[in-house]
Design a protein around this motif. Structure first.
Motif, PDB file in Angstrom:
ATOM      1  N   GLY A   1      23.458 -54.407 -60.600  1.00  0.00           N
ATOM      2  CA  GLY A   1      23.035 -53.204 -61.309  1.00  0.00           C
ATOM      3  C   GLY A   1      22.094 -52.333 -60.501  1.00  0.00           C
ATOM      4  O   GLY A   1      21.901 -51.164 -60.819  1.00  0.00           O
ATOM      5  N   SER A   2      21.520 -52.891 -59.440  1.00  0.00           N
ATOM      6  CA  SER A   2      20.566 -52.108 -58.657  1.00  0.00           C
ATOM      7  C   SER A   2      21.233 -51.246 -57.595  1.00  0.00           C
ATOM      8  O   SER A   2      20.538 -50.544 -56.861  1.00  0.00           O
ATOM      9  CB  SER A   2      19.524 -53.031 -58.021  1.00  0.00           C
ATOM     10  OG  SER A   2      18.612 -53.427 -59.013  1.00  0.00           O
ATOM     11  N   TYR A   3      22.569 -51.323 -57.468  1.00  0.00           N
ATOM     12  CA  TYR A   3      23.206 -50.372 -56.556  1.00  0.00           C
ATOM     13  C   TYR A   3      24.495 -49.770 -57.098  1.00  0.00           C
ATOM     14  O   TYR A   3      24.888 -48.672 -56.709  1.00  0.00           O
ATOM     15  CB  TYR A   3      23.458 -51.007 -55.176  1.00  0.00           C
ATOM     16  CG  TYR A   3      24.805 -51.662 -54.977  1.00  0.00           C
ATOM     17  CD1 TYR A   3      25.091 -52.876 -55.552  1.00  0.00           C
ATOM     18  CD2 TYR A   3      25.790 -51.045 -54.198  1.00  0.00           C
ATOM     19  CE1 TYR A   3      26.322 -53.491 -55.359  1.00  0.00           C
ATOM     20  CE2 TYR A   3      27.024 -51.651 -53.999  1.00  0.00           C
ATOM     21  CZ  TYR A   3      27.286 -52.871 -54.582  1.00  0.00           C
ATOM     22  OH  TYR A   3      28.492 -53.477 -54.398  1.00  0.00           O
ATOM     23  N   LEU A   4      25.149 -50.463 -58.051  1.00  0.00           N
ATOM     24  CA  LEU A   4      26.468 -49.984 -58.457  1.00  0.00           C
ATOM     25  C   LEU A   4      26.427 -48.634 -59.160  1.00  0.00           C
ATOM     26  O   LEU A   4      27.341 -47.819 -59.017  1.00  0.00           O
ATOM     27  CB  LEU A   4      27.165 -51.034 -59.322  1.00  0.00           C
ATOM     28  CG  LEU A   4      27.747 -52.209 -58.525  1.00  0.00           C
ATOM     29  CD1 LEU A   4      28.122 -53.370 -59.450  1.00  0.00           C
ATOM     30  CD2 LEU A   4      28.970 -51.765 -57.724  1.00  0.00           C
ATOM     31  N   GLY A   5      25.353 -48.387 -59.918  1.00  0.00           N
ATOM     32  CA  GLY A   5      25.244 -47.108 -60.628  1.00  0.00           C
ATOM     33  C   GLY A   5      25.157 -45.955 -59.646  1.00  0.00           C
ATOM     34  O   GLY A   5      25.871 -44.949 -59.773  1.00  0.00           O
ATOM     35  N   SER A   6      24.293 -46.092 -58.631  1.00  0.00           N
ATOM     36  CA  SER A   6      24.154 -44.980 -57.688  1.00  0.00           C
ATOM     37  C   SER A   6      25.413 -44.843 -56.841  1.00  0.00           C
ATOM     38  O   SER A   6      25.862 -43.739 -56.554  1.00  0.00           O
ATOM     39  CB  SER A   6      22.906 -45.149 -56.811  1.00  0.00           C
ATOM     40  OG  SER A   6      23.109 -46.082 -55.792  1.00  0.00           O
ATOM     41  N   LYS A   7      26.018 -45.963 -56.464  1.00  0.00           N
ATOM     42  CA  LYS A   7      27.254 -45.893 -55.646  1.00  0.00           C
ATOM     43  C   LYS A   7      28.370 -45.205 -56.454  1.00  0.00           C
ATOM     44  O   LYS A   7      29.097 -44.360 -55.920  1.00  0.00           O
ATOM     45  CB  LYS A   7      27.654 -47.319 -55.237  1.00  0.00           C
ATOM     46  CG  LYS A   7      28.940 -47.436 -54.475  1.00  0.00           C
ATOM     47  CD  LYS A   7      28.768 -47.250 -52.986  1.00  0.00           C
ATOM     48  CE  LYS A   7      30.077 -47.414 -52.221  1.00  0.00           C
ATOM     49  NZ  LYS A   7      30.327 -46.351 -51.250  1.00  0.00           N
ATOM     50  N   ALA A   8      28.468 -45.567 -57.742  1.00  0.00           N
ATOM     51  CA  ALA A   8      29.491 -44.945 -58.586  1.00  0.00           C
ATOM     52  C   ALA A   8      29.254 -43.438 -58.678  1.00  0.00           C
ATOM     53  O   ALA A   8      30.184 -42.630 -58.515  1.00  0.00           O
ATOM     54  CB  ALA A   8      29.469 -45.566 -59.981  1.00  0.00           C
ATOM     55  N   LEU A   9      28.001 -43.051 -58.924  1.00  0.00           N
ATOM     56  CA  LEU A   9      27.699 -41.628 -59.094  1.00  0.00           C
ATOM     57  C   LEU A   9      27.871 -40.845 -57.793  1.00  0.00           C
ATOM     58  O   LEU A   9      28.517 -39.787 -57.774  1.00  0.00           O
ATOM     59  CB  LEU A   9      26.261 -41.457 -59.602  1.00  0.00           C
ATOM     60  CG  LEU A   9      26.052 -41.722 -61.094  1.00  0.00           C
ATOM     61  CD1 LEU A   9      24.570 -41.884 -61.420  1.00  0.00           C
ATOM     62  CD2 LEU A   9      26.659 -40.602 -61.934  1.00  0.00           C
TER      63      LEU A   9
ATOM     64  N   ILE B   1      14.588 -49.355 -51.425  1.00  0.00           N
ATOM     65  CA  ILE B   1      14.827 -50.725 -51.859  1.00  0.00           C
ATOM     66  C   ILE B   1      14.758 -50.746 -53.391  1.00  0.00           C
ATOM     67  O   ILE B   1      13.777 -50.283 -53.986  1.00  0.00           O
ATOM     68  CB  ILE B   1      13.837 -51.726 -51.217  1.00  0.00           C
ATOM     69  CG1 ILE B   1      13.852 -53.080 -51.927  1.00  0.00           C
ATOM     70  CG2 ILE B   1      12.413 -51.199 -51.145  1.00  0.00           C
ATOM     71  CD1 ILE B   1      15.000 -53.950 -51.592  1.00  0.00           C
ATOM     72  N   ILE B   2      15.823 -51.253 -54.008  1.00  0.00           N
ATOM     73  CA  ILE B   2      15.907 -51.252 -55.471  1.00  0.00           C
ATOM     74  C   ILE B   2      16.082 -52.685 -55.957  1.00  0.00           C
ATOM     75  O   ILE B   2      17.063 -53.348 -55.621  1.00  0.00           O
ATOM     76  CB  ILE B   2      17.113 -50.410 -55.968  1.00  0.00           C
ATOM     77  CG1 ILE B   2      17.100 -49.015 -55.327  1.00  0.00           C
ATOM     78  CG2 ILE B   2      17.112 -50.310 -57.485  1.00  0.00           C
ATOM     79  CD1 ILE B   2      18.316 -48.158 -55.651  1.00  0.00           C
ATOM     80  N   SER B   3      15.117 -53.179 -56.714  1.00  0.00           N
ATOM     81  CA  SER B   3      15.254 -54.501 -57.328  1.00  0.00           C
ATOM     82  C   SER B   3      14.307 -54.555 -58.509  1.00  0.00           C
ATOM     83  O   SER B   3      13.095 -54.408 -58.342  1.00  0.00           O
ATOM     84  CB  SER B   3      14.915 -55.605 -56.324  1.00  0.00           C
ATOM     85  OG  SER B   3      14.956 -56.861 -56.964  1.00  0.00           O
TER      86      SER B   3
ATOM     87  N   LEU C   1      19.323 -45.518 -46.516  1.00  0.00           N
ATOM     88  CA  LEU C   1      19.848 -46.871 -46.671  1.00  0.00           C
ATOM     89  C   LEU C   1      19.360 -47.398 -48.020  1.00  0.00           C
ATOM     90  O   LEU C   1      18.177 -47.624 -48.220  1.00  0.00           O
ATOM     91  CB  LEU C   1      19.335 -47.768 -45.541  1.00  0.00           C
ATOM     92  CG  LEU C   1      19.843 -49.208 -45.562  1.00  0.00           C
ATOM     93  CD1 LEU C   1      21.345 -49.263 -45.282  1.00  0.00           C
ATOM     94  CD2 LEU C   1      19.092 -50.074 -44.559  1.00  0.00           C
ATOM     95  N   VAL C   2      20.296 -47.543 -48.954  1.00  0.00           N
ATOM     96  CA  VAL C   2      19.949 -48.062 -50.282  1.00  0.00           C
ATOM     97  C   VAL C   2      20.173 -49.574 -50.253  1.00  0.00           C
ATOM     98  O   VAL C   2      21.279 -50.042 -49.988  1.00  0.00           O
ATOM     99  CB  VAL C   2      20.819 -47.408 -51.378  1.00  0.00           C
ATOM    100  CG1 VAL C   2      20.546 -48.048 -52.736  1.00  0.00           C
ATOM    101  CG2 VAL C   2      20.556 -45.911 -51.442  1.00  0.00           C
ATOM    102  N   ILE C   3      19.102 -50.316 -50.508  1.00  0.00           N
ATOM    103  CA  ILE C   3      19.197 -51.781 -50.489  1.00  0.00           C
ATOM    104  C   ILE C   3      19.085 -52.288 -51.917  1.00  0.00           C
ATOM    105  O   ILE C   3      18.076 -52.062 -52.593  1.00  0.00           O
ATOM    106  CB  ILE C   3      18.070 -52.389 -49.618  1.00  0.00           C
ATOM    107  CG1 ILE C   3      18.182 -51.886 -48.176  1.00  0.00           C
ATOM    108  CG2 ILE C   3      18.130 -53.913 -49.666  1.00  0.00           C
ATOM    109  CD1 ILE C   3      17.096 -52.425 -47.231  1.00  0.00           C
ATOM    110  N   GLY C   4      20.137 -52.953 -52.393  1.00  0.00           N
ATOM    111  CA  GLY C   4      20.115 -53.480 -53.756  1.00  0.00           C
ATOM    112  C   GLY C   4      21.446 -54.159 -54.042  1.00  0.00           C
ATOM    113  O   GLY C   4      22.412 -54.008 -53.287  1.00  0.00           O
TER     114      GLY C   4
END
Ligand code: PA5
Length: 427
Positions: A82-90, A133-135, A76-79
């Protein structure tokens, strides 16, 4: 190597309007990024990130990715932003909907939908999961609320100590509540470097750890970005990054104020979301900026095609196509006469290529300039290259318009109102 095709631009701006004085502006912007001496230069750490990220850090990310893949069905990536869109895109770009080769990645903390939280809790109830958790600031409302909720779920499932071993915090190295919490609870930590802003963080641990947990080769992603940083360091009109940046600036000056990024692979829909944030938050300032929107082809031709062909003439398009993957041959129509026998035996990739050509020609004759960008994005190296290409293009394009691409003063306005309404002390 990514290529830019400007044939669909020249009916609207002369070649020398792109490569005349704008070449000088592109070079100046490029050098400002390189030297970190432009406005916001303290946030240009992403520029050298692909060569700066060390093998030890990559090994640590890989090890944590393996730990997650071995004991968690879901990460579960929480962010947010910019804290989630990069990983979601990749992750979406590299893995199709039938799943990753490692852990399944799901996202929370990117909105305030209680329905979504309830659905996620139900989904996670009978699954082994970990949290990343990414922030960067460690003080953003949406991820903070989600962390509270899913921390409870994790501790109910595993007990406090074991739950803490399943949490990874990706944040600033020196400041923030999240850093303090991570230290207190002994969570595994990764750093978003101080000189890399949120939306430029896809190639930091913020983007790479979810990729590693999904089973991606993060060294290849970084290698692709490094190759890009070397290839696109070129200071000449042959640089496809300059070609893209200078074309959109020339078109903007002619009144083309909206750019549609047209994605020709469904798996890249979230790349479009990442691109929108990158350009929108970087360029939309001082009453200026190209409005970024994205479309998925060919699906959106059947919903937005009319508007593009005959609506207001302030639209430019960037057709983002990728080198073909596995191909499919159109079979004989055994179900009956559908009127498409002329396609029998043809490769679907060729049909898509011809359709891209047809759409480009139609839109150009309808008054929509088209920039073509072709990449190898859906492989690990290609994905890293594409991320770096657009980050560099965004920095150059913003500086060409004398805009600081690295701040976002506007987003504070609604936060003040929100915190006042929510009763945050001091607001
Ligand atoms: O690009 C940005 O800076 C923003 O989109 C941030 O990434 C977003 O607001 C989340 O901030 P933080 O990582 O501090 O929680």
């Amino acid at each position: 190597m990514i290529t830019a095709d400007l044939k669909g631009v020249y009916p609207f701006v002369e070649e020398n309007e792109i490569f005349g004085s704008r070449c000088g502006a592109a070079e100046k912007a490029h050098r400002l990024l390189e030297s970190g001496s432009g406005e916001g230069g303290e946030y240009t750490g992403w520029f050298r990130l692909p060569s700066r990220i060390g093998s030890d850090e990559l090994s640590e990310i890989e090890d944590e990715g393996k730990r997650i893949a071995s004991d968690s069905e879901v990460l579960l990536v929480i962010g947010v932003g910019g804290s989630y869109l990069g990983s979601k895109a990749l992750v979406d770009m590299l893995y199709h909907e039938n799943g990753t080769s490692g852990t399944n990645i799901v996202y929370a903390g990117n909105g305030l939908s209680s329905r979504r939280i309830v659905q996620l809790k139900e989904y996670l109830a009978d699954k082994d999961f970990s949290i990343n958790i990414i922030s960067k600031s460690g003080g953003t409302l949406e991820p903070a609320i989600s962390l509270r909720i899913f921390y409870d779920l994790l501790t109910e499932k595993y007990g406090t100590g074991r739950a803490d071993a399943r949490i990874t915090a990706t944040t600033d190295a020196r400041h923030g509540n999240l850093l303090n919490m991570a230290k207190e609870r002994g969570w595994k930590r990764f750093v978003i470097p101080a000189d890399v802003g949120g939306r430029y963080g896809a190639l930091t641990a913020a983007g790479l750890l979810p990729c590693a947990a999904a089973g991606a080769d993060i060294r290849a992603i970084i290698k692709g970005a490094k190759n890009a940083s070397e290839a696109y360091a070129l200071k000449s009109a042959d640089n496809p990054v300059w070609q893209y940046a200078a074309s959109r600036r020339a078109l903007y000056d002619k009144g083309f104020t909206t750019e549609l990024l047209c994605i020709w692979e469904p798996q890249m829909r979230w790349f479009g979301e990442w691109w929108k944030q990158l350009f929108g938050e970087s360029e939309g300032k001082c009453g200026r900026g190209i409005f970024p929107a994205s479309l998925e082809m060919t699906a959106d031709l059947h919903s937005m095609g009319q508007y593009i062909q005959q609506g207001p003439r302030n639209i430019m398009e960037t057709m983002l196509s990728v080198c073909s993957g596995p191909d499919v041959i159109v079979p004989a129509g055994k179900a009956g006469k559908d009127g498409f026998d002329f396609l029998e035996g043809q490769f679907l990739c060729q049909i898509a290529e011809k359709t891209l050509r047809a759409v480009t020609d139609a839109h150009v004759s309808g008054g929509v300039p088209v920039i073509g960008i072709k990449s190898d994005a859906m492989k690990f190296e290609g994905a890293g290259e594409l991320i770096y290409f657009f980050e560099l293009a965004c920095g150059i394009s913003s500086y060409m318009d004398c805009i600081n691409p690295f701040n976002q003063p506007g987003v504070e306005e609604y936060k003040k109102n929100m915190f006042r309404l929510l009763g945050k002390p001091g607001f």
